[in-house]
Every structure is written in C-alpha cells, then in structure tokens.
Design a protein around this motif. Structure first.
Motif, PDB file in Angstrom:
ATOM      1  N   VAL A  91      -1.795 -67.242 -43.217  1.00 58.54           N
ATOM      2  CA  VAL A  91      -3.075 -67.606 -42.296  1.00 58.54           C
ATOM      3  C   VAL A  91      -2.400 -68.471 -41.183  1.00 58.54           C
ATOM      4  N   ASP A 110      -3.076 -63.754 -47.391  1.00 57.41           N
ATOM      5  CA  ASP A 110      -4.074 -64.852 -47.692  1.00 57.41           C
ATOM      6  C   ASP A 110      -4.142 -65.046 -49.438  1.00 57.41           C
ATOM      7  N   ALA A 119      -8.605 -69.488 -41.568  1.00 56.64           N
ATOM      8  CA  ALA A 119      -8.927 -67.922 -41.822  1.00 56.64           C
ATOM      9  C   ALA A 119      -9.874 -67.680 -41.184  1.00 56.64           C
ATOM     10  N   HIS A 123      -8.600 -64.240 -39.796  1.00 55.82           N
ATOM     11  CA  HIS A 123      -8.701 -62.835 -40.163  1.00 55.82           C
ATOM     12  C   HIS A 123      -9.544 -61.852 -39.260  1.00 55.82           C
TER      13      HIS A 123
END
Length: 341
Positions: A91, A110, A119, A123
């Motif tokens: 991450v 992750d 994150a 993401h």
C-alpha cells in the motif's frame, strides 16, 4: 513486459524476490525502486537484486511528510526511466500515482486492515488489490487469495532452513534458544499503538534467559537488556527463527513468519484482541500457531511456558495443516502480474 517493483519495507524484499526471479525467467524485464528503511537495501544487496533508491526513511511525523514528497518524485523518475507495463507494490500511494502517470497497470498487495489512511488513497487508483481470503474489508478491484504474504518466501517449496548456516554463525540449532523482536512503533499506521513496555521487555528477556539463550532484535529497546544480539545477518534470520524453541515480541511480521514456520509464536501489542487483523485471528483461532495478547504479562507467561517445554510436534502438525490449506503465494503473485498486463 516490464515490471517495476516498489520495495518500501524489508518484508517486501522477501515477498517479491521469488516472483521477480520467476518473471525474469519467463523473459520479462524487472526493475526495483527501493526505500532506504531498516535493512531493506541490505537484503536487496544480499539477494543480488539491482535497485534504484526512490526515498529514504526519516524519523517523526514531519520527516514522513517530507519523505512522501521525495518518494512521489523519486518513484516517478524511476518509472519514467524504466517505462513499466505493471507497477507492483504494497500500500503505497506513490506507486499507483507513478503507474497512472506513465500509463502502467498497478497491482497492490494489502494484508493490514488497520492501515486505512494509506489504503484510502491507494486502493481506488489500483487496477488490482490483492488481499488474503479472510481480509475483513471489501475494497475496489479486489482479488482474494488463500494465503499470507509470508508464504511467498517461507513455504517449503521456497525455503529450507539451513542448520549449517547457523553453525557457521556460532549457533547450535540443537540447543535451546529464543528469538525476541521489539519494533519502534513509528510507522504511520502505528499512531496510537504500542508494544512491550520497557519493564515488559526486561521481564520477557530475563525470564526466557532462565531456559534458553535469548537473541534480541530491537528498535529502541532499553539498553540494559541482558541478551545477545542476532548472531546472523538479516538475510539469515529465517534460519534462526526456524530452529528456535520460541519466538516472542511485538512485531507483526516476525510473529507471522514464526507461525508459518511452525515455531511457537507469542505476540503482544495493542492491536491484539477484539478486531485484530484477520491474518492473526486465523493463525491463532483456526490453526493454533500463534498466541496474541494485549496484556504483556500474559504474553510473557506463555512465552516462558513454550521455552520451558517447546511443543515442537504439535506445532509441526498444525503447520502441515496450514500448508495443505494455502496456495503458493509466490506463484499467485506471478499470475496476477502477468494477468494485469
């Protein structure tokens, strides 16, 4: 294809080393952007993996902000020079930003539910986010796999403990010894968390020392610990861990490494307990390979119990069941990277 690996932590050298070699064997070109943190670059050097340094870790919140800017620029420079088709990272916002800016796909690994801040900005920009099967959150573009990061390098297909390497370092693998690890708790996702107190560190080492030689790896531990430093270089620590009677400490990564090796593992920090990370909950609740405690005194008692009577056969049987249930994580990394491209 060209694959750029973003290596920001020592554990990622281990996670990505076998996939990097497998991809190179398949004819792909590999590059590594490293972060100078702890022994990360030492491990890359020991593995013979070429790399470019994209940033250097500092100490304290202000240095982390400065490093973030340094890393964004450094990683982008490496990416522009190499021209990757895929950027692989844990991450790290800088990795997905660099991938977008050079037109590459991004694959993110992750396994830590508490790392929400990083994150949340990583993401959504990733093309694939790989998490263990038991990961407690659904995230964008998620691909779950039944395994742990540590099985990418400690699975029997990838790692055989070397007793001779220990003997060369002056350690008899047949003698009783314990491995202890204390970490500094200064990462961004560790804010408000803590591990062993200074008094707890001393008590743990002193009581283990009554039953075994104690080898300690520490960041910021009190100077009066009556213990030996690790007798092996960083690239040999898993050999030391594999033959230990017990592992104890507040490290997240080394606790998992000990557990998947079948070494009795005791972990104590403020993450333990209700709402603990899924990896630890599974290793403890499903397989009995790990004991986690928020109460350091309870952790010390359990570690001493293991040192007094190491449950080697029981742990070996539990590890076999774990290995039967889990995938070859290194092969999974290769499949995902090739699929992303």
């Amino acid at each position: 294809m060209k694959v750029l690996f973003d290596v920001t932590h020592p554990s990622l050298v281990h996670l990505f080393e076998a996939p990097m070699r497998a991809l190179a064997d398949r004819g792909h070109r590999i590059a590594v952007a490293a972060r100078e943190k702890d022994v990360t670059t030492d491990l890359l050097d020991a593995a013979g993996v070429p790399y470019a340094v994209a940033s250097r870790a500092g100490a304290g919140p202000l240095s982390r902000l400065a490093e973030l800017a340094e890393r964004e620029l450094g990683l982008l420079r490496v990416a522009r020079r190499f021209g990757p088709d895929v950027v692989v990272s844990q991450v790290d916002p800088a990795a997905v930003h660099a991938a977008r800016l050079v037109g590459a796909r991004s694959v993110v690994f992750d396994d830590s539910e508490p790392a929400r801040l990083a994150a949340s900005v990583t993401h959504p920009l990733a093309d694939v986010v790989c998490t263990p099967a038991g990961f407690r959150r659904d995230v964008p573009n998620q691909r779950r796999y039944d395994g742990f990061h540590e099985l990418a390098y400690l699975h029997p297909e990838r790692f055989t403990p070397d007793a001779d390497a220990l003997r060369e370092a002056g350690v008899d693998p047949e003698e009783s010894y314990a491995v202890v690890r204390f970490v500094s708790w200064d990462a961004h996702h560790d804010v408000g968390r803590e591990g062993f107190s200074a008094a707890g560190k001393r008590r743990l080492v002193d009581e283990l020392d009554e039953h075994a030689t104690v080898y300690v790896s520490c960041e910021g531990a009190p100077p009066d610990l009556d213990a030996e430093p690790l007798p092996v270089p960083p690239e040999r620590v898993h050999d030391l861990l594999a033959f230990a009677d017990v592992y104890a400490g507040d490290s997240q990564t080394m606790a998992t490494e000990a557990a998947v090796l079948g070494t009795p593992a005791v972990r104590s920090n403020s993450f333990a307990g209700d709402g603990d990370m899924s990896n630890f909950a599974e290793l403890e609740g499903e397989y009995g390979l790990l004991s986690s405690f928020a109460d350091e005194d309870a952790a010390i008692d359990r570690a001493v119990e293991y040192a007094r009577e190491p449950p080697r056969e029981t742990m070996a049987q539990r590890r076999e069941r774990l290995l039967e249930d889990k995938v070859d994580v290194a092969a999974f990394v290769v499949d995902v990277v090739e699929g992303a491209a």
